[in-house]
Design an enzyme around this catalytic site. Structure first.
Site, PDB file in Angstrom:
ATOM      1  N   ASP A  89      -6.165   6.247  15.099  1.00 36.53           N
ATOM      2  CA  ASP A  89      -6.115   5.450  14.581  1.00 36.53           C
ATOM      3  C   ASP A  89      -4.922   5.158  14.837  1.00 36.53           C
ATOM      4  O   ASP A  89      -3.105   5.578  13.681  1.00 36.53           O
ATOM      5  CB  ASP A  89      -6.151   5.241  13.191  1.00 36.53           C
ATOM      6  N   LYS A  99       0.628  -1.448  -0.399  1.00 36.58           N
ATOM      7  CA  LYS A  99      -0.208   0.206   0.252  1.00 36.58           C
ATOM      8  C   LYS A  99       0.902   1.077   0.185  1.00 36.58           C
ATOM      9  O   LYS A  99       0.551   2.349  -0.103  1.00 36.58           O
ATOM     10  CB  LYS A  99      -0.628  -0.272   1.193  1.00 36.58           C
TER      11      LYS A  99
END
Lengths: 619, 107
Positions: free
Chosen positions: A207, A86
């Site tokens: 996060d 990613k």
């Protein structure tokens, strides 16, 4: 016989027309797939009962393996095992070399704007590697749901740019998935907690994963989530906790440098286990069999002390994100925890005391994003009676085109909710101009050179007309996934040109933040620069018009008048090359005045021409 | 006769109803579509219709409309796993033919 799920009243599907859709969290280290069955959104497991799929693909001459098996191959065959792909989506090789100098991969073309790895299975680019991960998840979903699955919602980080979003869509297409929508990860987490139907206001999504930290500030307004700001650190996460604890253990038992190096991998994995145990109990015992050091006991407080600096760092990023969003801590109505590292009690405590409210943490922080994506997928595929949740996102930066003088004309403003289509009319600058270059730029600054260039294309076949007579309509369209298409059309002839923007490589989240900051700190200078450029363009336009008029009608002026006019024109030319807005303005006024007589005579002449040979009765 | 709900199906049905937060029970029904004539319906119930009959077995309320009951009387609702796939199935003594996929049947 087929296995059935309970539908909402009146929404039972006909046989073979079951409306299946999945939500995919395509993560840097792990990926998950979730679906709504009988009204419950849950992540789907593999044959071994595992929810998480490591985002790792190992290519061999025989084929490829994805997930845990591939993960185990990583140390043996690093060059053919693509880990955390990613990071590479929508990036150039130079970018990657710069950010991660010691990657074990063989890149195919070092100069290329996009990356390809040379693997045992041939050349693979990040889109193909991502597609292999998605295919694995799709297969898992089909086994779990007992039917073919094509519709998916895939989550992406809020700061992903067009290239990275397009890369994700391309990967999905390769994996045979129809992307109903790309959803921002923090938005998905908020959805999982049902915040879309809750109180309107500001939501902070914290996060903290294994290797990355993201903070997103969202605003929920009339069912629309707007990303106010994002921040974080792409090299901060739970792995840092493990390393800090590993080093502390080594200090504690008195390892020397050699032992530390020799046992480092054992130390780190032991530290990870201890960290996880300390989330449930106040102390943990560790058997250091590998160094013959016996058993040691570690208390939660010790771990807390070690990780405090990292948590402070995340809270600083939270403070910055709040500041960027121009809101105070008191405005935050909900805090959502995402990422495995938020299981650490000290992280929760610190987040709670920072925001002054207990964060939402009842959903497994590893799964919450996938769960939110599945809920959204279920709605989009039509399994909910009241299809009220029409989630929208916003553009992170303004989009526009370059106009004369290198100015950026914004067509779609930043923070506009998408999907959106906006058009604006432009015209030609020169007489007889038959082509126009459309330069698409992104950013908040007034000058094109300070913005980011996205694409260029040319509109040709404009019929020759006087400068300013052509009407060219430029339309910007951004779809629900944040992808941009630009078209330009000349209205009288209908000639048209368009482009799909897939920028060569991406912006990082901090670059977006920098671009925004720069636009604020340079606001005054930018305005002045804009005014100067505008005057310069006006000067060039005046001179251009006069020159073409003089070329035809020079004879209307005597030598003295011509000399005066040419003098003022020369002055204007000189002023336009300097950088005083006021001087240029004054020079334009002077030219205007000097050319007045000329303009009047040209007018008389054209009226005379028009009237010549016509009787008074005819007029 | 009536309708039976297996233990596994009852546990799941209760969980799903609880999770949904509202609903009177589960509707079983048939509709006339599918490659073999009839197809099963399995839905949550918010409102009862006039011709609905309500059964209860294993703590789960089952709602069936009068027309469907003709085809479903004696059916056991079960919950099964097939590999990774899981879901409800109808053990229907009235059905005497299914299409290959089992999503529709005839009587």
């Amino acid at each position: 016989m087929a296995l059935l799920q309970i539908s909402e009243p009146g929404l039972s599907a006909a046989p073979h027309e079951r409306k299946l859709a999945i939500g995919i969290d395509l993560g840097t280290t792990h990926s998950l797939v979730a679906s709504v069955r009988s009204g419950v959104a849950e992540t789907l497991v593999d044959e071994n009962g595992q929810h998480l799929l490591p985002s790792v693909v190992h290519y061999t001459t025989q084929g490829h393996r994805v997930g845990y098996e591939a993960y185990q191959d990583a140390s043996k065959d690093a060059a053919n095992t693509i880990v955390s792909v990613k990071r590479f989506l929508g990036r150039s090789v130079a970018d990657i070399r710069h950010n991660w100098p010691s990657l074990p991969y063989e890149f195919v073309n070092e100069d290329a704007k996009s990356v390809s790895f040379n693997t045992a299975q041939g050349i693979k680019n990040p889109v193909q590697v991502s597609a292999d991960i998605l295919t694995e998840l799709r297969g898992r979903a089909e086994a779990s749901l007992g039917d073919e699955v094509t519709n998916a919602v895939i989550t992406v980080p809020a700061y992903f740019d067009d290239a990275q979003r397009q890369g994700t869509k391309d990967a999905a297409a390769l994996a045979g998935l129809n992307v109903m929508r790309l959803l921002n990860e923090p938005t998905a987490a908020a959805l999982a907690y049902g915040l879309d139907s809750g109180q309107e206001g500001v939501i902070a999504v914290y996060d903290l994963g294994g290797g990355t930290f993201d903070i997103s500030i969202l605003r929920l307004n009339k069912g629309v989530f707007e990303v106010l700001s994002t921040g974080g650190d792409s090299a901060l996460g739970g792995d840092d906790f493990d390393h800090a604890l590993a080093n502390a253990i080594a200090d504690n038992v008195g390892f020397d440098a050699t032992q530390r190096k020799q046992y480092y991998r054992h130390l780190v994995s032991a530290a990870k286990t201890v960290k996880e145990q300390l989330s449930d109990s106040p102390t943990a015992r560790l058997d250091l069999a590998f160094g013959n050091m016996g058993e040691i006991e570690i208390a939660r407080e010790q771990l807390n002390l070690l990780i405090e600096p990292f948590i402070k760092q995340t809270l600083r990023a939270c403070r910055r994100a709040l500041k960027d969003a121009e809101i105070g801590k008191d405005d935050v109505v909900e805090v959502v925890l995402v990422g495995g590292s938020t299981r650490v009690p000290f992280v929760r405590d610190q987040v709670e005391s920072f925001f002054g409210r207990a964060p939402l943490s009842s959903i497994d922080p590893d799964k919450v994003v996938a769960v939110g994506a599945a809920i959204q997928a279920d709605v989009l595929v039509g399994n909910k009676p009241d299809n009220e949740m029409l989630l929208l996102d916003v553009l992170p930066l303004s989009l526009g085109i370059e106009t004369m003088g290198g100015l950026a004309e914004k067509i779609v403003a930043r923070n506009t909710t998408i999907p959106v289509a906006k058009a604006q009319e432009f015209t030609t600058f020169k007489d007889g101009q038959t082509a126009m270059m459309i330069h698409v730029v992104q950013g908040e600054r007034e000058l094109v050179e300070d913005c980011r260039s996205l694409a260029r294309f040319e509109l040709t076949g404009i019929p020759p007309m006087a400068a300013g007579a052509a009407h060219i309509r430029v339309t910007f369209q951004v779809d629900a996934d944040g992808l941009l298409s630009v078209s330009a059309m000349e209205k009288s002839s209908g000639v048209q040109a368009d482009i799909q923007v897939k920028p060569s490589y991406g912006l990082e989240e901090n670059e977006i933040a920098d671009m925004l900051k720069a636009s604020m700190s340079h606001a005054k200078g930018d305005m002045q620069a804009r005014m100067l450029k505008e005057q310069q363009v006006e000067a060039a336009r005046v001179l251009e018009a006069l020159q073409s008029a003089l070329a035809v009608d020079k004879a209307l002026l005597d030598d003295r008048e011509l000399a005066v006019l040419e003098n003022t024109m020369a002055d204007l030319d000189a002023a336009a090359k300097a950088d005083s807005t006021d001087d240029i303005k004054a020079a334009i006024d002077a030219v205007d005045k000097a050319s007045q007589v000329f303009a009047e005579r040209r007018m008389d002449k054209s009226i005379n021409l028009a009237l010549a040979g016509q009787s008074v009765e005819q007029l | 006769m009536g309708i039976k709900v297996s233990d596994a199906a009852a546990t799941r049905a209760k969980t799903f109803l609880q999770n949904r937060g509202s609903g009177l029970g589960i509707r079983l029904g048939v509709k006339t579509t599918g490659c073999s004539g009839l197809a099963y319906v399995l839905e949550f119930v918010d409102d009862l219709n006039e011709d609905d009959e309500v059964f209860e077995d294993n703590g789960v309320k089952i709602i069936i409309d009068g027309k469907s009951l003709v085809y479903l009387d004696g059916t056991e609702l079960d919950f099964a796993k097939e590999g990774l796939n899981e879901g409800f199935q109808f053990n229907n003594p009235n059905a005497n033919g299914e299409c290959g996929c089992g999503e529709s049947f005839n009587v």
